[in-house]
Design a protein around this motif. Structure first.
Motif, PDB file in Angstrom:
ATOM      1  N   ARG A   2      48.126  82.310  86.000  1.00 33.08           N
ATOM      2  CA  ARG A   2      49.133  81.968  87.235  1.00 33.08           C
ATOM      3  C   ARG A   2      50.068  80.820  86.716  1.00 33.08           C
ATOM      4  O   ARG A   2      51.095  81.019  87.053  1.00 33.08           O
ATOM      5  CB  ARG A   2      48.270  81.158  88.373  1.00 33.08           C
ATOM      6  N   LEU A   6      54.136  80.995  86.702  1.00 30.19           N
ATOM      7  CA  LEU A   6      55.036  80.028  87.154  1.00 30.19           C
ATOM      8  C   LEU A   6      55.916  79.501  86.141  1.00 30.19           C
ATOM      9  O   LEU A   6      57.178  78.967  86.342  1.00 30.19           O
ATOM     10  CB  LEU A   6      54.250  78.769  87.892  1.00 30.19           C
ATOM     11  N   SER A  43      57.307  73.340  87.529  1.00 31.30           N
ATOM     12  CA  SER A  43      55.985  74.001  88.022  1.00 31.30           C
ATOM     13  C   SER A  43      54.827  73.454  87.852  1.00 31.30           C
ATOM     14  O   SER A  43      54.935  72.118  87.965  1.00 31.30           O
ATOM     15  CB  SER A  43      55.985  75.664  87.257  1.00 31.30           C
ATOM     16  N   PRO A  59      44.934  74.357  94.001  1.00 33.72           N
ATOM     17  CA  PRO A  59      45.455  75.437  93.477  1.00 33.72           C
ATOM     18  C   PRO A  59      47.131  74.913  93.518  1.00 33.72           C
ATOM     19  O   PRO A  59      47.350  74.052  94.364  1.00 33.72           O
ATOM     20  CB  PRO A  59      45.256  76.651  94.238  1.00 33.72           C
ATOM     21  N   THR A  60      47.932  75.617  92.673  1.00 36.14           N
ATOM     22  CA  THR A  60      49.287  75.366  92.570  1.00 36.14           C
ATOM     23  C   THR A  60      50.248  76.653  92.468  1.00 36.14           C
ATOM     24  O   THR A  60      49.888  77.528  91.889  1.00 36.14           O
ATOM     25  CB  THR A  60      50.016  74.354  91.677  1.00 36.14           C
ATOM     26  N   GLU A  61      51.157  76.963  93.460  1.00 40.44           N
ATOM     27  CA  GLU A  61      51.844  78.360  93.414  1.00 40.44           C
ATOM     28  C   GLU A  61      53.285  78.041  93.434  1.00 40.44           C
ATOM     29  O   GLU A  61      53.985  79.106  93.532  1.00 40.44           O
ATOM     30  CB  GLU A  61      51.270  79.071  94.759  1.00 40.44           C
ATOM     31  N   GLU A  62      53.759  76.701  93.292  1.00 39.59           N
ATOM     32  CA  GLU A  62      55.237  76.492  93.792  1.00 39.59           C
ATOM     33  C   GLU A  62      55.962  76.385  92.384  1.00 39.59           C
ATOM     34  O   GLU A  62      55.602  75.867  91.217  1.00 39.59           O
ATOM     35  CB  GLU A  62      55.475  75.285  94.442  1.00 39.59           C
ATOM     36  N   VAL A 132      57.686  79.849  96.371  1.00 38.00           N
ATOM     37  CA  VAL A 132      56.120  80.464  96.306  1.00 38.00           C
ATOM     38  C   VAL A 132      56.172  81.696  96.564  1.00 38.00           C
ATOM     39  O   VAL A 132      56.774  82.508  97.300  1.00 38.00           O
ATOM     40  CB  VAL A 132      55.432  79.617  97.403  1.00 38.00           C
ATOM     41  N   SER A 136      50.792  84.849  97.309  1.00 44.15           N
ATOM     42  CA  SER A 136      49.849  83.724  96.747  1.00 44.15           C
ATOM     43  C   SER A 136      48.277  84.044  97.332  1.00 44.15           C
ATOM     44  O   SER A 136      48.207  84.514  98.715  1.00 44.15           O
ATOM     45  CB  SER A 136      50.498  82.395  96.979  1.00 44.15           C
ATOM     46  N   ASN A 153      51.002  75.919  99.370  1.00 45.91           N
ATOM     47  CA  ASN A 153      50.839  77.033  98.418  1.00 45.91           C
ATOM     48  C   ASN A 153      50.851  78.364  99.105  1.00 45.91           C
ATOM     49  O   ASN A 153      50.856  79.420  98.589  1.00 45.91           O
ATOM     50  CB  ASN A 153      49.680  76.837  97.702  1.00 45.91           C
TER      51      ASN A 153
END
Length: 229
Positions: A2, A6, A43, A59-62, A132, A136, A153
């Motif tokens: 992931r 990003l 990111s 978590p991170t999705e951005e 995002v 996700s 996220n």
């Protein structure tokens, strides 16, 4: 995996040097967001001064940057509830002119939203724009965690209030006055709210050739979908 995804998105966005993003969807969002000269997309992964790679939030999705504080115009419609000072704000609409919220309403939490917007001179302006993926894991869970570090996220989002100086070239060396002059918003607050949908289209405009590069995060996407290049 992931983090690598990003990083790829961040690299693409930084290479484009977009001057403006146009957000549109079927919910009523139609918002133009200018980006200041020298803006930097970041990111999930960051680096220490000793060049050690780390992920502060999981978590991170951005993938995110800062908008130009006086360069936001149009309407944005919230797509998920968000929590501010323990209260829910739901089904809200914000209208912007020259970067400032000039009209707002919420079906639930109107007074709370008003208190947020009127916190100080910068709380009525945007300090962050974040992309995002609509697919996700947080989004797919369908859970509202009542915690911004998780909930942000779930969808593309903006933040009212303070910008991150690291999102502009040499931002860490700038005084507050210099950061304002460069287009970075200043505030005592920073509150994220979600605006992403499956049909959200984001058009990036570059100044050099005034070309359009349409791109969007789509369901089950494993990469940025690039159109019109």
């Amino acid at each position: 995996f992931r983090s690598a995804y990003l990083e790829k998105a961040r690299t693409f966005l930084n290479r484009q040097r977009f001057t403006r993003l146009h957000f549109q969807n079927g919910r009523g969002t139609d918002l133009q967001v200018e980006l200041p000269e020298g803006h930097i997309w970041a990111s999930g992964a960051e680096y220490t001064e000793d060049n050690i790679r780390f992920v502060a939030n999981m978590p991170t999705e951005e993938v995110y940057t800062l908008p130009k504080l006086d360069g936001v115009n149009g309407r944005v419609v919230g797509t998920k509830p968000f929590v501010y000072q323990g209260s829910l704000i739901e089904n809200f609409v914000l209208d912007f002119e020259k970067g400032k919220v000039v009209n707002y309403r919420a079906e639930k939490g109107q007074e709370v939203l008003e208190n947020l917007i009127l916190t100080d001179a910068g709380s009525c302006r945007l300090g962050e724009v974040a992309l995002v993926p609509v697919d996700s894991p947080i989004s797919q869970s369908g859970i509202l965690f009542y915690n911004t570090l998780f909930d942000e996220n779930a969808a593309c989002h903006f933040a009212l209030g303070e910008c991150y100086p690291t999102n502009i070239r040499d931002g860490g060396k700038l005084t507050k006055e210099e950061l304002l002059a460069a287009g970075g918003n200043q505030s005592d607050t920073h509150v994220d709210f979600m605006i992403g949908t499956k049909d959200l289209e984001i058009t990036g405009i570059t100044s050099e050739e005034d070309t359009l590069a349409k791109y969007q995060f789509i369901t089950n996407a494993s990469d940025l979908l690039i159109l019109g290049r």
